[in-house]
Design an enzyme around this catalytic site. Structure first.
Site, PDB file in Angstrom:
ATOM      1  N   HIS A 476       0.845  -1.200   0.000  1.00  0.00           N
ATOM      2  CA  HIS A 476       0.000   0.000   0.000  1.00  0.00           C
ATOM      3  C   HIS A 476       0.877   1.246   0.000  1.00  0.00           C
ATOM      4  O   HIS A 476       0.980   1.952   0.998  1.00  0.00           O
ATOM      5  CB  HIS A 476      -0.940   0.000   1.203  1.00  0.00           C
ATOM      6  CG  HIS A 476      -1.985  -1.054   1.128  1.00  0.00           C
ATOM      7  ND1 HIS A 476      -1.899  -2.252   1.792  1.00  0.00           N
ATOM      8  CD2 HIS A 476      -3.147  -1.103   0.422  1.00  0.00           C
ATOM      9  CE1 HIS A 476      -2.965  -2.998   1.522  1.00  0.00           C
ATOM     10  NE2 HIS A 476      -3.732  -2.322   0.690  1.00  0.00           N
ATOM     11  N   ASN A 477       1.446   1.524  -1.152  1.00  0.00           N
ATOM     12  CA  ASN A 477       2.391   2.618  -1.264  1.00  0.00           C
ATOM     13  C   ASN A 477       2.112   3.455  -2.503  1.00  0.00           C
ATOM     14  O   ASN A 477       1.109   3.282  -3.184  1.00  0.00           O
ATOM     15  CB  ASN A 477       3.815   2.069  -1.273  1.00  0.00           C
ATOM     16  CG  ASN A 477       3.989   0.949  -2.295  1.00  0.00           C
ATOM     17  OD1 ASN A 477       3.417   1.004  -3.385  1.00  0.00           O
ATOM     18  ND2 ASN A 477       4.739  -0.082  -1.939  1.00  0.00           N
ATOM     19  N   ASP A 630      -8.704  -0.647  -8.435  1.00  0.00           N
ATOM     20  CA  ASP A 630      -8.019  -1.050  -7.209  1.00  0.00           C
ATOM     21  C   ASP A 630      -7.522  -2.501  -7.287  1.00  0.00           C
ATOM     22  O   ASP A 630      -6.537  -2.867  -6.652  1.00  0.00           O
ATOM     23  CB  ASP A 630      -8.970  -0.883  -6.032  1.00  0.00           C
ATOM     24  CG  ASP A 630      -8.235  -0.706  -4.718  1.00  0.00           C
ATOM     25  OD1 ASP A 630      -7.005  -0.505  -4.754  1.00  0.00           O
ATOM     26  OD2 ASP A 630      -8.880  -0.776  -3.665  1.00  0.00           O
TER      27      ASP A 630
END
Length: 802
Positions: A476-477, A630
């Site tokens: 999650h970057n 996503d």
């Protein structure tokens, strides 16, 4: 007889001449009438016995006296209350009723009794129908003769200076008396000349005592309510409990007004099963009983719920509860109505009376004040929590300098990679420092600079702040954020979303911003972990759901509001508000729980056809596009998706280690010793990803290739299962197996040259190491932090689109 005659001095011992009786010749007013007289000794004896402090006992003794004197079958009083326009029977003969019989009267009923010229009322002819119905509950119509004598009282009213106000206070009812009406009238009035004051004073004393107890109860309620200001749900539960107790009701429902959507919302329920307590009920502000009270601000006291036109029977049918009567009253604060309380079923079989209404109205003041203060208190707590988070974020990151902005704006490199506009492109191959330049290129290609007059330096500063907003997490970057935005760009270009009218330019702008910011300041843990650990985020957002997503939204808005970062500043007010609403909906849509709630409606939209003019369809489509973006990593070739799984499970296992330190057993997918990664990935791809992209392909046939890519990856993970099991004998943890070259080589060999997804996508894997570990440095948020991850989404919702 005039009203004043009712108060003439009674003629004690008045006798009438009877022919043949020479001893009674001293009075000869009416020689044809039998002797009639009231015995003063009996009246004095009655007065002596009226020593009770309860009106019920006084009435019982009076009834016995009148029954004896009038030789009646039974006697009872009907209490008349001028203030509440109510009639009540609480004693029949000497029997005190467990539940008094009550009825509300019309405004003119009591005044009409005052104007009645005779001294008795005939039930069938002159009596108010409501009083007649009340009497019928005690004495059926066919029971015989009934004589009613009204008793009037005089009192001074402040609004009638220097005058006495005459009002009826009782109707004395005689059933089948043997004495004639004239004797009964004289008997009643002569008796009440001496007893009425005692009865009325006792009745007034009872009412004052009742008011005193209610005032004390309200003060006690105030103390209790203000002790629950810290938790609104606990406060609402306490309000319902006290409302039931004060009015002696079976159940209470409490609705708060949602001013933004003009709905009444109930989140806390009384008398429902525990499994139903998380259900939120919304009703329009102007619908139903509660809606009517909220709209008018007036209390509704409904004696028979099923006969009222606003009552909805469906709730009773669903719950099995039988609603008899309802008392519904508004709750106000200084600014107006903030909610509605609805009480159901007076305990004991009666109905809510005037005094219950008065108590409810007084109680509502305390409710409004306490709710207002609770909301203010919650805002203070939220402000403190946000301040803490902001300080934490500011300390974690550095400010963006003007030189950093200039380096990007003035960059003279060409930034052109092959197949950048194709779904086959691997966005994770873009070098970390080049990502802002490629994002600016996307804005140029979509002509957003010209459309919305966006300044390059403002967009650049915004991007650099967003980049700094992502933490240094494996998955999650910042790279993940770019990957999600790149898929959004591909969808806009390849599906011709703007040209064919699926999205407006403003929706496109909101879509790109949402993708870039959807996981900003992700912590590498799931929503459930935040709640279980009682984190600051959970304290701030858990009551609203989607803890991490709401934090991402909050940080997005904070970044836009940072000086020199508001790329929306050139929008007019209407478009500005609309764009913020779109960003909110899209970021919250990355919570897969939100997707599952919309799933059936998205399937229906896809099957029936997308309607560009339907606002709900546009919302469903935007949510679907956001979810697909996503999860877009799963549409890439096998080596890339395996590398993404490596990054995801690095975060999963880190959370699992934290849970073990907390003394909790982590889920299998987060336990590095127990996780079967191929099984979790297959569950994720089969039960979640394929279903979502099939909906997209139904609307946009070009997306069929994405579905096929996912199916190819499913085959690859299927091939990896026996290999993974075999290697588990040689490696300590599942993560070591996943990251080993031995596993990679064995799977590639099992796939063979024809089955390799590389052939389908036309891309050779680029070494993940070429990015110099950039993927692990960049922080990227997850779709929903927990639901979007493999294995964690056991939604079991596979939508077959054919």
């Amino acid at each position: 007889m005039a009203n004043s005659d009712l108060y003439k001095t009674p003629l004690y011992c008045k006798a009438y001449y009877i022919p043949g009786d020479e001893d009674l010749t001293y009075i000869k007013d009416n020689p044809l009438t039998k002797i009639e007289m009231c015995d003063p000794a009996k009246i004095l004896q009655l007065c002596e016995n009226l020593t009770d402090i309860r009106t019920k006992n006084l009435e019982a003794k009076s009834n016995i006296y009148f029954k004896s004197e009038a030789e009646a079958e039974k006697v009872f009083f009907i209490n008349l209350f001028d203030v509440s326009d109510e009639a009540m029977i609480q004693v029949v003969q000497d029997k005190i009723l467990d539940v008094p019989l009550r009825t509300s009267l019309g405004e003119d009923t009591i005044s009409n009794i005052v104007e009645y010229k005779d001294e008795t009322l005939k039930c069938a002819e002159d009596l108010d129908p409501k009083i007649q119905a009340l009497i019928d509950k005690v004495v059926p119509n066919e029971s015989g003769d009934l004589v009613l004598v009204p008793i009037l009282a005089k009192e001074r009213r402040t609004n009638i200076p220097k005058k006495l106000y005459v009002t009826p206070v009782y109707l004395v009812c005689f059933v089948n008396p043997n004495r004639d009406a004239s004797f009964i009238i004289r008997l009643v009035h002569e008796t009440f000349r001496y007893c009425l004051t005692l009865l009325l004073n006792t009745r007034q004393c009872e009412e004052e005592k009742r008011l005193k107890n209610q005032c004390q109860s309200l003060l006690s309620v105030a103390r209790k309510l203000f002790s629950h200001l810290g938790d609104l749900n606990d406060l609402l539960k306490e309000i319902m409990s006290e409302a039931r107790r004060l009015t002696n009701a079976e159940r209470c429902s409490l609705f708060l007004l949602d001013p933004d959507h003009m709905h009444l919302v109930a989140k806390v329920f009384d008398g429902v099963s525990p499994t139903d307590k998380k259900t939120e009920v919304r009703i329009a502000k102007d619908q139903g009983i509660a809606g009517h009270v909220a709209a008018t601000g007036k209390t509704l006291n409904i004696k028979n719920a099923y006969k009222h036109p606003l009552f909805y029977k469906g709730m009773d049918e669903a719950t099995g509860f039988k609603t008899r009567n309802i008392l519904c009253f508004p709750i106000r604060d200084e600014g107006g109505i903030v909610g509605v309380a609805q009480l159901c079923n007076k305990i004991g079989g009666g109905h809510f009376d005037y005094f219950d209404e008065q108590v409810a109205n007084a109680f509502s003041i305390y409710c409004g004040i306490s709710i207002m203060h609770s909301l203010v208190y919650k805002k203070i707590q939220d402000a403190q929590a946000r301040s803490q988070l902001s300080n934490e974020l500011m300390m974690y990151h550095m400010r963006v300098s003007d030189n950093d902005v200039a380096d990007v704006v003035l960059c003279d490199k060409y930034h052109d990679m092959t197949d950048f506009d194709s779904f086959q492109f691997m966005p994770r191959k873009v070098l970390h420092f080049e990502i802002p330049c490629y994002i600016i290129k996307v804005f140029e290609n979509l002509k957003l600079f010209e459309e919305f007059r966006i300044k390059r330096d403002i967009l650049t500063r915004f991007l650099l702040y967003v980049k700094k907003g992502y933490r240094d997490l494996p998955y999650h970057n910042w790279v993940h954020a770019f990957s999600v935005m790149h898929f959004a760009y591909l969808a806009i270009k390849n599906f011709q979303l703007v040209e064919l009218g699926y999205l407006s330019k403003l929706e496109v702008l909101a879509y790109l911003i949402s993708c870039l910011c959807h996981d900003i300041d992700h912590r590498g843990t799931t929503n459930s972990f935040q709640q279980q650990s009682n984190s600051v985020l959970a304290g701030l957002y858990s009551s609203e759901g989607s803890v991490m997503e709401r934090h991402h939204l909050s940080q997005t808005l904070a970044t836009l509001n940072t000086e020199g970062c508001n790329l929306l500043e050139c929008l007019n007010r209407s478009d500005y508000i609309k764009c913020l609403d779109l960003i909110k909906n899209m970021i919250l849509a990355t919570d897969l729980q939100v997707h599952y709630r919309l799933h059936a409606r998205q399937v229906t939209m896809a099957m029936e056809g997308y309607n560009r003019k339907n606002a709900e369809h546009r919302y469903y489509l935007c949510s679907l596009l956001m979810t697909c973006a996503d999860l877009s990593d799963q549409t890439k070739e096998w080596t890339e998706t395996k590398n993404v799984a490596r990054l995801i499970y690095a975060e999963f296992f880190t959370q699992g280690d934290l849970e073990k330190k907390m003394g909790k057993e982590p889920a299998a997918m987060m336990n590095r010793e127990k996780a079967s990664i191929p099984d979790h990935q297959l569950e994720f791809l089969s039960d979640c990803c394929v279903c979502i992209f099939q909906i997209l392909a139904r609307i946009f046939p070009l997306a069929e290739g994405l579905v096929e890519s996912i199916n190819q990856n499913i085959k690859a993970w299927e091939k990896s299962k026996p290999i993974f099991k075999q290697l588990s004998l040689n490696y300590t943890t599942s993560y070591e197996i996943l990251t080993s070259q031995e596993f990679e080589d064995a799977v590639q060999a099992a796939l063979g040259p024809k089955e390799q997804p590389d052939d389908l996508l036309g891309e050779e894997e680029s070494s993940g190491e070429d990015q110099q570990g950039e993927e692990e440095e960049d922080e990227d948020e997850d779709d929903e932090s927990e639901d979007k991850r493999p294995g964690e989404q056991t939604a079991h919702m596979c939508c077959e689109i054919t």
